[in-house]
Design an enzyme around this catalytic site. Structure first.
Site, PDB file in Angstrom:
ATOM      1  N   CYS A  35     -12.193 -12.033  71.549  1.00 31.24           N
ATOM      2  CA  CYS A  35     -12.800 -11.118  72.829  1.00 31.24           C
ATOM      3  C   CYS A  35     -11.285 -11.567  73.718  1.00 31.24           C
ATOM      4  CB  CYS A  35     -13.891 -11.614  73.894  1.00 31.24           C
ATOM      5  SG  CYS A  35     -13.457 -11.689  75.103  1.00 31.24           S
ATOM      6  N   CYS A  82     -11.446 -13.621  77.077  1.00 33.49           N
ATOM      7  CA  CYS A  82     -12.072 -14.457  76.591  1.00 33.49           C
ATOM      8  C   CYS A  82     -11.128 -15.867  76.460  1.00 33.49           C
ATOM      9  CB  CYS A  82     -12.788 -15.046  76.043  1.00 33.49           C
ATOM     10  SG  CYS A  82     -14.028 -14.760  76.241  1.00 33.49           S
TER      11      CYS A  82
END
Ligand SMILES: Cc1cc2nc3c(=O)[nH]c(=O)nc-3n(C[C@H](O)[C@H](O)[C@H](O)COP(=O)(O)OP(=O)(O)OC[C@H]3O[C@@H](n4cnc5c(N)ncnc54)[C@H](O)[C@@H]3O)c2cc1C
Length: 543
Positions: free
Chosen positions: A52, A55
């Site tokens: 991600c 993230c």
């Protein structure tokens, strides 16, 4: 992979690009155990996915906060455990589902024990686990945390301080946390012994004796179990010179290397920080404080018949393995001045208490003249009246000399037994652990054993071994010695023997040893990468 705080909290892992990761990466195999056992009061869990992009961008923000609370140089250690779980790993599928992870990164807050064995649902917003709804930057996350616990931590905090021990909490309440320091001191002492190669022919017997004492009376069950494991494998781990020659002939290698892998109180310890023994300045308390607490907690647990054994075990251990030259020498002088053997546990516990007070008096003067003491923890005659009024018979006497105080020794002993016995382990006991989990907890007060202990068979065997203490160990130890003798005799009779037989013999022993220890391994696989939806702050997950 093994994610004990030993490897991550203490050494702080390198993330491969030169920087270090402070947040502890959890997975399905260690999530419950680590959160159940942490001494931290609160925990943040970040659910993320390594694929991600949001993230990855968020990671430095999260790390800025984790740096304050995790790791050996944490400014505020032991308060908040900052963790993360990678939901893109197949092994964590169920765990992430348990917490209804709907986007990445998704952050939760709560008391560590509240995460154990439970999950989270969106409707549960007012529950004991809360979703952190405003942690997009390090500043906002820290503000959110500050609001929860009424603290004023800042990202630029650099000063080592002790403000996490609120001054309105009495020493009596704080001692409940000292059991973590007792574990820390035990593991640190053992690390020092290995690191400095202190196990020699002249010191082996003394270490074995001390380990026997730990197996029987250490207030932490996991240290008792670790000590028992070391004790029964002592010869293999630390071969005496004669045996090591025979062994190296058999396997053609030096066996001492395996000693490094033994972690006497489990893989989470040492954690790298102190709780009760944390000073207000670096390097003022820590290990030596933890060692005293360990010795006192042992002294109040020994029976009358073991008191002389415990006395010599402790004196010899300090003499051989406490690396502070002045300390070990002074302590040994005080040991040597004891003229008749101890007959009761009470006499021994009071002797240790009085000896510690003599050290306190000496150091009080030294620290006053040299300015080396910890200003927040000055040396005193202990226990002060605030802790135990009934320990003092009258108000008369000088508080600079314990011998001039009219002590009520029965009361002092009662106080020591309470303080280093039940109160020492009370914090762990009072932790809100879900039903069924409490019985497999790592720490348990050996003064007040519980009746209903439900544990897996393997653990039960180990605990049984630990509980049988001196008798069983002495017996096992002797049989080990006999086995060794038999092997030596066999080798002598058969001369050098043929190589195949020796290898077979060694293999059989290895196999038996493996069976005894058992093995635990975690397996993890990767979930195939899921395409992102392009959101810059969160990556959404379809569940
Ligand atoms: C065996 C031993 C010998 C040592 N000898 C020396 C030395 O010769 N020179 C030197 O500079 N340092 C010595 N030290 C270190 C020193 O005693 C302290 O541990 C260190 O200065 C840290 O002090 P502290 O404030 O944490 O309290 P500590 O003295 O370490 O005490 C830890 C805790 O024990 C409790 N306590 C205090 N007194 C008593 C008592 N009488 N009975 C029971 N509990 C008590 C208190 O709660 C205290 O916070 C020795 C340590 C050990 C373990």
């Amino acid at each position: 992979s093994s994610v004990g705080s030993r490897s991550i909290l203490r050494e702080v892992s390198s993330n491969g690009v030169g920087a270090v990761d402070y947040a502890v990466e959890l997975n399905a195999t260690n999530f419950d155990t680590l959160l159940r056992d942490t001494p931290a009061s609160f925990s943040v869990v970040e659910f993320f996915a390594h694929w991600c992009p949001a993230c990855r961008n968020y990671k430095p923000q999260y790390e800025k906060v984790a740096r304050l609370f995790n790791g050996p140089d944490a400014i505020h250690p032991g308060i908040i455990l900052m963790t993360r779980v990678d939901c893109a790993l197949k092994i964590n599928n169920k765990l992430c589902d348990r917490f209804s992870v709907s986007h990445y990164p998704m952050l939760f807050w709560g008391r560590p024990s509240k995460f154990v064995g439970v999950g989270w649902e969106p409707k549960q917003e007012k529950g004991e686990i809360r979703m952190i709804d405003d942690g997009r930057t390090a500043e906002r996350l820290l503000n959110w945390i500050n609001k929860q616990i009424g603290s004023s931590y800042g990202l630029d905090d650099e000063n080592f301080d002790n403000e996490h021990l609120p001054s309105n909490i009495s020493e009596h309440e704080q001692i409940g946390r000292a059991v973590y320091d007792v574990e820390e001191a035990t593991a640190t002492a053992f690390d020092i012994i290995i690191e400095h190669k202190m196990i020699k022919s002249g010191t082996r017997a003394s270490l074995i004796k001390f380990l026997q004492l730990l197996v029987a009376h250490h207030p932490s069950r996991r240290c008792r179990m670790g000590s028992a494991e070391i004790l029964v494998n002592f010869d293999d781990l630390y071969p005496s010179e004669v045996v090591s020659v025979v062994k190296s002939e058999i396997v053609g290698s030096d066996q001492t290397g395996s000693a490094k892998n033994i972690q006497i109180c489990g893989k989470e310890v040492p954690r790298g920080y102190w709780m009760f023994c944390r000073g207000s300045k670096n390097d003022t308390r820590g290990f030596s404080c933890g060692l005293w607490v360990l010795l006192h907690s042992l002294s109040v647990r020994v029976d009358d018949g073991e008191s002389q054994f415990a006395f010599t075990a402790i004196c010899d251990f300090i003499h051989n393995f406490f690396i502070c030259e002045e300390c070990r020498q002074h302590f040994y002088d005080m040991c040597s001045s004891v003229s008749s053997p101890f007959k009761t546990g009470k006499d021994f516990a009071l002797w240790l208490w009085n000896t510690h007070n003599k050290v306190n008096i000496r150091l009080k003067k030294d620290e006053a003249s040299l300015g080396t003491g910890d200003p927040k923890f000055p040396k005193i005659i202990w226990p002060p009246k605030q802790l135990c009024r009934s320990c003092y018979k009258s108000r008369a006497g000088s508080l600079d000399d314990p011998n001039q105080i009219d002590w009520a020794h029965d009361e002092v002993f009662k106080f020591l037994t309470q303080y280093y016995g039940t109160t020492l382990v009370s914090f762990y006991k009072s932790k809100d652990v879900p039903q069924g989990m409490a019985t497999v907890g790592a720490i348990e007060d050996s003064l007040t054993p519980t009746n209903a202990v439900v544990v897996p068979v393997g653990a039960a065997l180990a605990i049984a071994l630990a509980s049988c203490a001196f008798g069983a160990l002495a017996c096992y130890w002797r049989s080990q010695q006999k086995n060794r003798k038999r092997i030596q005799q066999w080798l002598t009779i058969n001369g050098n023997g043929n190589g195949r037989e020796k290898v077979q013999l060694q293999k059989r022993r290895e196999k038996e040893k493996k069976k005894r220890i058992g093995s635990s391994q975690s397996h993890g696989g990767q979930r195939p990468p899921v395409p992102t939806n392009g959101l810059s702050l969160y990556c959404h997950v379809s569940i």
